[in-house]
Design a protein around this motif. Structure first.
Motif, PDB file in Angstrom:
ATOM      1  N   VAL A 141      -0.229  -6.321   4.904  1.00 36.47           N
ATOM      2  CA  VAL A 141       0.196  -5.543   3.740  1.00 36.47           C
ATOM      3  C   VAL A 141       1.435  -4.735   4.103  1.00 36.47           C
ATOM      4  O   VAL A 141       1.526  -4.193   5.208  1.00 36.47           O
ATOM      5  CB  VAL A 141      -0.950  -4.597   3.288  1.00 36.47           C
ATOM      6  N   ARG A 142       2.374  -4.656   3.179  1.00 39.02           N
ATOM      7  CA  ARG A 142       3.541  -3.790   3.397  1.00 39.02           C
ATOM      8  C   ARG A 142       3.115  -2.355   3.129  1.00 39.02           C
ATOM      9  O   ARG A 142       2.726  -2.020   2.007  1.00 39.02           O
ATOM     10  CB  ARG A 142       4.679  -4.168   2.460  1.00 39.02           C
ATOM     11  N   ALA A 168       0.865  -1.184   0.000  1.00 39.92           N
ATOM     12  CA  ALA A 168       0.000   0.000   0.000  1.00 39.92           C
ATOM     13  C   ALA A 168       0.900   1.232   0.000  1.00 39.92           C
ATOM     14  O   ALA A 168       1.825   1.328   0.805  1.00 39.92           O
ATOM     15  CB  ALA A 168      -0.917   0.017   1.208  1.00 39.92           C
ATOM     16  N   ILE A 169       0.627   2.156  -0.921  1.00 43.09           N
ATOM     17  CA  ILE A 169       1.415   3.378  -1.034  1.00 43.09           C
ATOM     18  C   ILE A 169       0.475   4.578  -0.926  1.00 43.09           C
ATOM     19  O   ILE A 169      -0.538   4.634  -1.613  1.00 43.09           O
ATOM     20  CB  ILE A 169       2.163   3.452  -2.382  1.00 43.09           C
ATOM     21  N   GLY A 170       0.854   5.530  -0.090  1.00 42.69           N
ATOM     22  CA  GLY A 170       0.064   6.749   0.025  1.00 42.69           C
ATOM     23  C   GLY A 170       0.216   7.378   1.396  1.00 42.69           C
ATOM     24  O   GLY A 170       1.126   7.039   2.158  1.00 42.69           O
ATOM     25  N   GLU A 171      -0.692   8.277   1.685  1.00 43.75           N
ATOM     26  CA  GLU A 171      -0.629   9.021   2.928  1.00 43.75           C
ATOM     27  C   GLU A 171      -0.734   8.074   4.129  1.00 43.75           C
ATOM     28  O   GLU A 171      -1.540   7.151   4.123  1.00 43.75           O
ATOM     29  CB  GLU A 171      -1.770  10.036   3.021  1.00 43.75           C
ATOM     30  N   THR A 172       0.056   8.333   5.118  1.00 43.52           N
ATOM     31  CA  THR A 172       0.118   7.496   6.310  1.00 43.52           C
ATOM     32  C   THR A 172      -1.267   7.294   6.928  1.00 43.52           C
ATOM     33  O   THR A 172      -1.628   6.175   7.291  1.00 43.52           O
ATOM     34  CB  THR A 172       1.057   8.125   7.354  1.00 43.52           C
ATOM     35  N   GLY A 225      -3.622   1.265   8.454  1.00 44.90           N
ATOM     36  CA  GLY A 225      -4.443   0.131   8.871  1.00 44.90           C
ATOM     37  C   GLY A 225      -4.211  -1.134   8.066  1.00 44.90           C
ATOM     38  O   GLY A 225      -4.452  -2.241   8.546  1.00 44.90           O
ATOM     39  N   PHE A 226      -3.727  -1.001   6.845  1.00 46.59           N
ATOM     40  CA  PHE A 226      -3.472  -2.177   6.018  1.00 46.59           C
ATOM     41  C   PHE A 226      -2.398  -3.080   6.609  1.00 46.59           C
ATOM     42  O   PHE A 226      -2.361  -4.280   6.326  1.00 46.59           O
ATOM     43  CB  PHE A 226      -3.085  -1.765   4.592  1.00 46.59           C
ATOM     44  N   VAL A 264      -0.779  -3.641  -5.722  1.00 46.78           N
ATOM     45  CA  VAL A 264      -0.427  -2.367  -5.119  1.00 46.78           C
ATOM     46  C   VAL A 264      -1.720  -1.595  -4.862  1.00 46.78           C
ATOM     47  O   VAL A 264      -2.522  -1.402  -5.779  1.00 46.78           O
ATOM     48  CB  VAL A 264       0.518  -1.535  -6.017  1.00 46.78           C
ATOM     49  N   ILE A 265      -1.912  -1.179  -3.632  1.00 45.13           N
ATOM     50  CA  ILE A 265      -3.071  -0.386  -3.236  1.00 45.13           C
ATOM     51  C   ILE A 265      -2.598   1.056  -3.117  1.00 45.13           C
ATOM     52  O   ILE A 265      -1.643   1.337  -2.380  1.00 45.13           O
ATOM     53  CB  ILE A 265      -3.640  -0.877  -1.894  1.00 45.13           C
TER      54      ILE A 265
END
Length: 73
Positions: free
Chosen positions: A21-22, A6-10, A15-16, A46-47
């Motif tokens: 999930v990494r 998962a990539i994006g804002e903390t 929660g992932f 990739v989320i």
């Protein structure tokens, strides 16, 4: 079996980690692009947060691999 990243804002991705999930926090567009380039070869899903998807653009999101999904706003 590959890994899920998962990539994006903390605040949207943390929660992932509870599901295995990494989580790769990336709160600005340059960091998002850097994280994308650093994806391991065995990343199969990739989320992305909507902001991360916007930073990558449609040409990246249209690729067949890895499977990429964008979280709803």
């Amino acid at each position: 079996m590959g890994i899920v990243v998962a990539i994006g804002e903390t605040s949207r991705t943390a929660g992932f980690a509870l599901a295995g999930v990494r989580v790769w926090a990336a709160d600005d567009p340059d960091l998002v692009r850097g994280r994308w380039r650093a994806l391991p070869a065995d990343a199969t899903l990739v989320i992305l947060t909507p902001a991360a998807a916007a930073a990558l653009g449609p040409e990246v999101l249209g690729s067949a691999e890895p499977l990429t999904v964008v979280m709803p706003p």
